[in-house]
Design a protein around this motif. Structure first.
Motif, short mmCIF file in Angstrom:
data_model
loop_
_atom_site.label_atom_id
_atom_site.label_comp_id
_atom_site.label_asym_id
_atom_site.label_seq_id
_atom_site.Cartn_x
_atom_site.Cartn_y
_atom_site.Cartn_z
N SER A 84 1.22 8.91 0.85
CA SER A 84 2.60 8.38 1.13
C SER A 84 2.78 6.75 0.64
CB SER A 84 3.53 8.49 2.29
OG SER A 84 4.65 7.76 2.22
N THR A 85 3.46 6.45 -0.38
CA THR A 85 3.70 5.09 -0.59
C THR A 85 4.05 4.20 0.34
OG1 THR A 85 3.93 5.68 -3.15
CG2 THR A 85 4.42 3.35 -2.46
N ASP A 86 5.12 5.01 1.07
CA ASP A 86 5.94 4.12 2.21
C ASP A 86 4.74 4.12 3.33
OD1 ASP A 86 8.09 3.06 3.70
OD2 ASP A 86 7.59 4.92 4.94
N ALA A 87 4.17 5.05 3.50
CA ALA A 87 3.12 5.10 4.86
C ALA A 87 1.80 3.74 4.22
CB ALA A 87 2.31 6.24 5.00
N GLN A 88 1.62 3.91 3.00
CA GLN A 88 0.54 2.92 2.57
C GLN A 88 1.16 1.25 2.89
OE1 GLN A 88 -0.02 3.42 -1.38
NE2 GLN A 88 -0.91 5.52 -1.19
N ARG A 89 2.60 1.16 2.73
CA ARG A 89 2.98 -0.14 2.90
C ARG A 89 3.07 -0.59 4.28
NH1 ARG A 89 7.64 -1.31 4.78
NH2 ARG A 89 8.50 0.84 4.46
N GLN A 90 3.48 0.56 5.20
CA GLN A 90 3.51 0.29 6.56
C GLN A 90 2.05 -0.02 7.23
OE1 GLN A 90 6.32 2.43 9.03
NE2 GLN A 90 6.66 4.04 7.36
N LEU A 91 1.10 0.94 6.76
CA LEU A 91 -0.33 0.40 7.20
C LEU A 91 -0.67 -0.76 6.89
CD1 LEU A 91 -2.03 4.12 6.50
CD2 LEU A 91 -1.11 3.15 8.46
N SER A 92 -0.56 -1.34 5.77
CA SER A 92 -0.81 -2.52 5.17
C SER A 92 -0.26 -3.76 6.10
CB SER A 92 -0.59 -2.63 3.60
OG SER A 92 -1.15 -3.89 3.31
N THR A 93 1.06 -3.45 6.14
CA THR A 93 1.98 -4.43 6.96
C THR A 93 1.47 -4.51 8.45
OG1 THR A 93 3.53 -3.93 5.44
CG2 THR A 93 4.12 -5.08 7.54
N HIS A 94 1.36 -3.56 9.12
CA HIS A 94 1.15 -3.42 10.57
C HIS A 94 -0.02 -3.22 10.98
CE1 HIS A 94 5.56 -3.51 11.00
NE2 HIS A 94 5.44 -2.58 10.33
N GLY A 95 -1.14 -2.76 10.26
CA GLY A 95 -2.79 -2.63 10.55
C GLY A 95 -3.39 -3.82 10.91
N MET A 96 -4.38 -3.48 11.55
CA MET A 96 -5.12 -4.21 11.99
C MET A 96 -6.83 -3.91 12.04
SD MET A 96 -3.89 -6.86 15.19
CE MET A 96 -5.35 -7.79 15.55
N GLY A 97 -7.71 -4.56 11.59
CA GLY A 97 -9.00 -3.76 11.41
C GLY A 97 -10.12 -4.62 12.22
N PHE A 98 -11.07 -4.16 12.82
CA PHE A 98 -12.33 -4.97 13.35
C PHE A 98 -13.67 -4.04 13.13
CE2 PHE A 98 -8.65 -5.78 15.88
CZ PHE A 98 -8.68 -7.14 15.81
N ILE A 99 -14.79 -4.65 12.99
CA ILE A 99 -16.08 -3.95 12.84
C ILE A 99 -16.71 -4.02 14.18
CG2 ILE A 99 -18.02 -3.85 11.38
CD1 ILE A 99 -15.79 -3.12 9.79
N LEU A 100 -17.00 -3.09 14.73
CA LEU A 100 -18.06 -3.07 15.66
C LEU A 100 -19.51 -3.01 15.40
CD1 LEU A 100 -16.10 -0.76 18.24
CD2 LEU A 100 -15.83 -2.96 17.86
N VAL A 101 -20.21 -4.04 15.65
CA VAL A 101 -21.67 -3.92 15.31
C VAL A 101 -22.65 -3.62 16.25
CG1 VAL A 101 -23.59 -5.25 14.07
CG2 VAL A 101 -21.10 -5.62 13.31
#
Length: 302
Positions: A192-209
């Motif tokens: 979904s284009t709308d879901a892609q927009r919301q994930l990009s706006t509200h999402g945060m990412g982290f890497i656990l090493v």
């Protein structure tokens, strides 16, 4: 009647032992971000169990000194009752978990249930040792023993957290067409284009090493990963609702390196707070794996 009670030489050891056990249980009981035990009724249940455990540990000593060995039977029966407490906690948390937006998972629930059972045994031990010390070394011996064993209980109360086994690195959330990634780690497909927009706006990412081979295997455990998502979503909030499968916090693993890509959907994008929350996620006892020790035994011919 009262004079007989006061003149009883065991009354002081009983008071000190019971008080030490109850204080130990109260110090180990708290309602935190997990909201369990609930307040006030959940706390009342566990305080009542702590009183029972403290009484059991305390009266065991006078019974033993009077050579009434049936007291051992009562301790055995109490252990069975506290195993039932573990089952009660497990069932309660499983029912609660059905209505969580981001569930705890079975491994986390089993760990909580095991902790509540173990802490009752710790109360029995505190009361027993304090009562014995009071009998053999007077009141000051009982107080010293109580303080030492309560300090031991508080030390055992806390285990390792995520920052002990992994480095937590902030990472970019990348929406590449229908693919959602945290840096170079693939998370999921979003149509979904709308879901892609919301994930990009509200999402945060982290890497656990992972810091070592043991940490690689521990972090790969699905129960540990679910605990990370649950704790982060509980404290930071989660931008999702029922029936929104696209708006889902996820953790995926880089199979080559063992790194984890953590994708969160917090209500407020505060990177510093998210780092602190992830750092303090507990390492579940059931998820701990130590392959390096097995390799060492093989090298030694074990």
């Amino acid at each position: 009647m009262m004079s007989k009670i006061v003149s009883n030489p065991m009354i002081l050891p009983i008071i000190i032992g019971f008080t030490a056990g109850l204080v130990c249980r109260l110090l180990m009981l708290r309602t935190d971000y997990r909201q369990y035990p609930t307040y006030p009724h959940g706390r009342i249940i566990h305080i009542a169990l702590g009183v029972i455990a403290s009484l059991l540990g305390t009266v065991f000593v006078p019974s033993l000194l009077k050579q009434e060995y049936t007291a051992i039977t009562f301790i055995t029966l109490a252990a069975q009752q506290f195993r039932d407490v573990r089952n009660m906690e497990r069932n309660t948390l499983n029912e609660i978990d059905k209505h969580e937006l981001v569930p705890r998972g079975g491994t986390y629930i089993e760990g909580i249930a095991m902790v509540f059972e173990g802490r009752n045994y710790m109360v029995i031990l505190t009361s027993l040792v304090s009562t014995f010390a009071t009998v053999f070394f007077s009141w000051w011996g009982g107080i010293i023993a109580a303080v030492l064993i309560i300090l031991l209980a508080l030390k055992l109360k806390t285990g390792n957290n995520l920052h002990h086994i992994a480095e937590i690195v902030p990472a970019n959330v990348v929406v590449d067409g229908r693919n959602l990634l945290v840096e170079d780690i693939y998370i999921m497909n979003v149509g979904s284009t709308d879901a892609q927009r919301q994930l990009s706006t509200h999402g945060m990412g982290f890497i656990l090493v992972p810091k070592n081979d043991n940490a690689v295997v521990t972090l790969a455990h699905p129960g540990q990963r679910q605990a990370i998502l649950h704790d982060a979503s509980t404290i930071l909030g989660v931008y999702t609702d029922e029936g929104e499968p696209s708006l889902t916090p996820l953790i995926k693993r880089d199979l080559k390196t063992g790194r984890l890509g953590v994708f969160l959907l917090p209500m407020s994008k505060d990177e510093d707070m998210a780092m602190k929350v992830l750092s303090s996620v507990p390492i579940l006892e059931s998820a701990i794996r130590m392959p390096k020790k097995a390799q060492a035994k093989k090298r030694d011919g074990g």
